[in-house]
Motif scaffolding. Structure first.
Motif, PDB file in Angstrom:
ATOM      1  N   ARG A  31     -62.760 -51.166  13.075  1.00 21.74           N
ATOM      2  CA  ARG A  31     -62.712 -52.495  12.462  1.00 21.74           C
ATOM      3  C   ARG A  31     -63.489 -52.562  11.158  1.00 21.74           C
ATOM      4  N   HIS A  32     -64.561 -51.788  11.039  1.00 21.45           N
ATOM      5  CA  HIS A  32     -65.403 -51.861   9.848  1.00 21.45           C
ATOM      6  C   HIS A  32     -65.006 -50.841   8.792  1.00 21.45           C
ATOM      7  N   ASP A  33     -63.886 -50.179   8.981  1.00 18.77           N
ATOM      8  CA  ASP A  33     -63.375 -49.241   7.984  1.00 18.77           C
ATOM      9  C   ASP A  33     -63.037 -50.001   6.694  1.00 18.77           C
ATOM     10  N   ALA A  34     -63.320 -49.404   5.547  1.00 19.82           N
ATOM     11  CA  ALA A  34     -63.067 -50.058   4.270  1.00 19.82           C
ATOM     12  C   ALA A  34     -61.594 -50.398   4.075  1.00 19.82           C
ATOM     13  N   ARG A  35     -60.713 -49.610   4.695  1.00 24.85           N
ATOM     14  CA  ARG A  35     -59.284 -49.876   4.552  1.00 24.85           C
ATOM     15  C   ARG A  35     -58.878 -51.180   5.247  1.00 24.85           C
ATOM     16  N   VAL A  36     -59.592 -51.547   6.286  1.00 28.43           N
ATOM     17  CA  VAL A  36     -59.316 -52.815   6.960  1.00 28.43           C
ATOM     18  C   VAL A  36     -59.654 -53.979   6.033  1.00 28.43           C
ATOM     19  N   ALA A  37     -60.809 -53.896   5.382  1.00 25.21           N
ATOM     20  CA  ALA A  37     -61.197 -54.952   4.445  1.00 25.21           C
ATOM     21  C   ALA A  37     -60.197 -55.051   3.291  1.00 25.21           C
ATOM     22  N   GLU A  38     -59.725 -53.901   2.797  1.00 30.20           N
ATOM     23  CA  GLU A  38     -58.740 -53.909   1.723  1.00 30.20           C
ATOM     24  C   GLU A  38     -57.434 -54.556   2.191  1.00 30.20           C
ATOM     25  N   ALA A  39     -57.007 -54.205   3.400  1.00 30.27           N
ATOM     26  CA  ALA A  39     -55.771 -54.770   3.937  1.00 30.27           C
ATOM     27  C   ALA A  39     -55.884 -56.284   4.088  1.00 30.27           C
ATOM     28  N   ILE A  40     -57.032 -56.765   4.536  1.00 32.06           N
ATOM     29  CA  ILE A  40     -57.232 -58.207   4.695  1.00 32.06           C
ATOM     30  C   ILE A  40     -57.150 -58.912   3.344  1.00 32.06           C
ATOM     31  N   SER A  41     -57.710 -58.292   2.305  1.00 30.31           N
ATOM     32  CA  SER A  41     -57.651 -58.885   0.969  1.00 30.31           C
ATOM     33  C   SER A  41     -56.206 -59.025   0.499  1.00 30.31           C
ATOM     34  N   TRP A  42     -55.405 -57.965   0.705  1.00 27.58           N
ATOM     35  CA  TRP A  42     -54.002 -58.025   0.327  1.00 27.58           C
ATOM     36  C   TRP A  42     -53.243 -59.038   1.189  1.00 27.58           C
ATOM     37  N   TYR A  43     -53.601 -59.109   2.468  1.00 25.48           N
ATOM     38  CA  TYR A  43     -52.974 -60.084   3.363  1.00 25.48           C
ATOM     39  C   TYR A  43     -53.203 -61.495   2.843  1.00 25.48           C
ATOM     40  N   GLN A  44     -54.412 -61.786   2.436  1.00 28.65           N
ATOM     41  CA  GLN A  44     -54.738 -63.137   1.981  1.00 28.65           C
ATOM     42  C   GLN A  44     -53.981 -63.502   0.705  1.00 28.65           C
ATOM     43  N   VAL A  45     -53.769 -62.504  -0.173  1.00 27.26           N
ATOM     44  CA  VAL A  45     -52.964 -62.746  -1.374  1.00 27.26           C
ATOM     45  C   VAL A  45     -51.534 -63.105  -0.977  1.00 27.26           C
ATOM     46  N   SER A  46     -50.966 -62.307  -0.078  1.00 28.52           N
ATOM     47  CA  SER A  46     -49.599 -62.539   0.375  1.00 28.52           C
ATOM     48  C   SER A  46     -49.487 -63.844   1.162  1.00 28.52           C
ATOM     49  N   PHE A  47     -50.497 -64.163   1.934  1.00 27.12           N
ATOM     50  CA  PHE A  47     -50.526 -65.413   2.702  1.00 27.12           C
ATOM     51  C   PHE A  47     -50.358 -66.613   1.772  1.00 27.12           C
ATOM     52  N   ARG A  48     -51.069 -66.589   0.661  1.00 25.22           N
ATOM     53  CA  ARG A  48     -50.976 -67.693  -0.296  1.00 25.22           C
ATOM     54  C   ARG A  48     -49.596 -67.754  -0.947  1.00 25.22           C
ATOM     55  N   GLU A  49     -48.977 -66.586  -1.137  1.00 20.48           N
ATOM     56  CA  GLU A  49     -47.692 -66.531  -1.839  1.00 20.48           C
ATOM     57  C   GLU A  49     -46.494 -66.736  -0.908  1.00 20.48           C
ATOM     58  N   VAL A  50     -46.614 -66.253   0.338  1.00 21.81           N
ATOM     59  CA  VAL A  50     -45.470 -66.261   1.255  1.00 21.81           C
ATOM     60  C   VAL A  50     -45.473 -67.457   2.198  1.00 21.81           C
ATOM     61  N   ILE A  51     -46.613 -67.737   2.809  1.00 20.90           N
ATOM     62  CA  ILE A  51     -46.659 -68.723   3.894  1.00 20.90           C
ATOM     63  C   ILE A  51     -46.951 -70.141   3.409  1.00 20.90           C
ATOM     64  N   LEU A  52     -47.964 -70.312   2.580  1.00 17.87           N
ATOM     65  CA  LEU A  52     -48.368 -71.659   2.195  1.00 17.87           C
ATOM     66  C   LEU A  52     -47.242 -72.480   1.553  1.00 17.87           C
ATOM     67  N   PRO A  53     -46.435 -71.896   0.652  1.00 17.81           N
ATOM     68  CA  PRO A  53     -45.403 -72.711   0.009  1.00 17.81           C
ATOM     69  C   PRO A  53     -44.365 -73.298   0.975  1.00 17.81           C
ATOM     70  N   LYS A  54     -44.161 -72.671   2.128  1.00 17.70           N
ATOM     71  CA  LYS A  54     -43.148 -73.191   3.050  1.00 17.70           C
ATOM     72  C   LYS A  54     -43.745 -73.710   4.356  1.00 17.70           C
ATOM     73  N   ALA A  55     -45.025 -74.056   4.326  1.00 19.34           N
ATOM     74  CA  ALA A  55     -45.714 -74.483   5.550  1.00 19.34           C
ATOM     75  C   ALA A  55     -45.075 -75.716   6.182  1.00 19.34           C
ATOM     76  N   ARG A  56     -44.718 -76.707   5.369  1.00 16.15           N
ATOM     77  CA  ARG A  56     -44.145 -77.936   5.933  1.00 16.15           C
ATOM     78  C   ARG A  56     -42.828 -77.670   6.656  1.00 16.15           C
ATOM     79  N   SER A  57     -42.052 -76.743   6.123  1.00 10.70           N
ATOM     80  CA  SER A  57     -40.746 -76.456   6.728  1.00 10.70           C
ATOM     81  C   SER A  57     -40.879 -75.655   8.016  1.00 10.70           C
ATOM     82  N   MET A  58     -42.064 -75.109   8.287  1.00 10.19           N
ATOM     83  CA  MET A  58     -42.268 -74.292   9.475  1.00 10.19           C
ATOM     84  C   MET A  58     -42.892 -75.060  10.634  1.00 10.19           C
TER      85      MET A  58
END
Length: 223
Positions: A61-88
């Protein structure tokens, strides 16, 4: 308020599991890694991101690659999920939450998301104002299925376990509720199937959000 309904977020209020799988895949792609099988990714929904990426990547869990993946996830979360939240939003959620508030029930969210991400998703879906409290995985030391999150919410709201009900779509939600002394409603339209949910021993099962309301009203009006 002396009664509380506590809700999981993904797969309970918002039909986001498919978008979450896409977001995981986008994070892996940004790191130059192959996408994981969709079923394997879906099986981690309900776990904190550190644990989910750790399992999917096969690293601590504390591997640096996990932290990197979470950072990329959060970028994608803002771009993919938030814009269509109401429709979901699942059918009946907006009206149902308002009905509970009109009945004088305190509402809270207990999610394995980071608290900032949960608040952003609720805001984008038009639900943030319905909730008295939102607690994410980064606000506790032991996430679901440990009872800490449920206990924190009850303590903050001043509601005893006998007057609180947890609503969620995974065994993590049901087991947290049981460990915290709460009753639970397991919804069958989310991540975990009926058989898996039944194995965790929920107090009630609900196939729709309308069924959730029926369970909550019966449970909270009897106290």
């Amino acid at each position: 308020m002396s009664r509380a309904a506590i809700f999981d977020l993904d797969g309970t209020l918002i039909d986001s599991p498919r978008a979450i799988v896409e977001t995981f895949s986008a994070a892996f792609a940004a790191m130059g890694l192959r996408a994981r099988d969709a079923s394997a990714t879906r099986a981690t929904i309900g776990l904190p991101l550190e644990e989910a990426f750790s399992l999917l990547m096969g690293v601590p869990r504390h591997d640096a690659r996990v932290a990197e993946a979470i950072s990329w996830y959060q970028v994608s979360f803002r771009e993919v999920i938030l814009p269509k939240a109401r429709s979901m939003l699942f059918p009946g959620v907006t009206e149902g939450l308002q009905a509970l508030r009109d009945d004088g029930v305190a509402l809270a969210v207990a999610t394995s998301k980071f608290s900032a991400s949960a608040a952003a998703l609720l805001e984008a879906a038009g639900l943030r104002g319905q909730f008295d409290l939102v607690v994410g995985a980064d606000q506790v030391t032991r996430p679901k299925p440990d009872p800490e999150m449920g206990q924190l919410i009850m303590q903050t709201l001043g509601v005893p376990a006998g007057r609180a009900v947890m609503v969620g779509d995974t065994t993590h939600d049901v087991l947290m509720a049981r460990a915290a002394g709460m009753r639970s409603v397991a919804v069958t339209y989310g991540v975990h199937g009926v058989q898996e949910l039944t194995s965790s021993g929920p107090t009630w099962m609900a196939d729709t959000f309308e069924d959730v309301l029926t369970c909550l009203r019966a449970a909270l009006s009897s106290n």
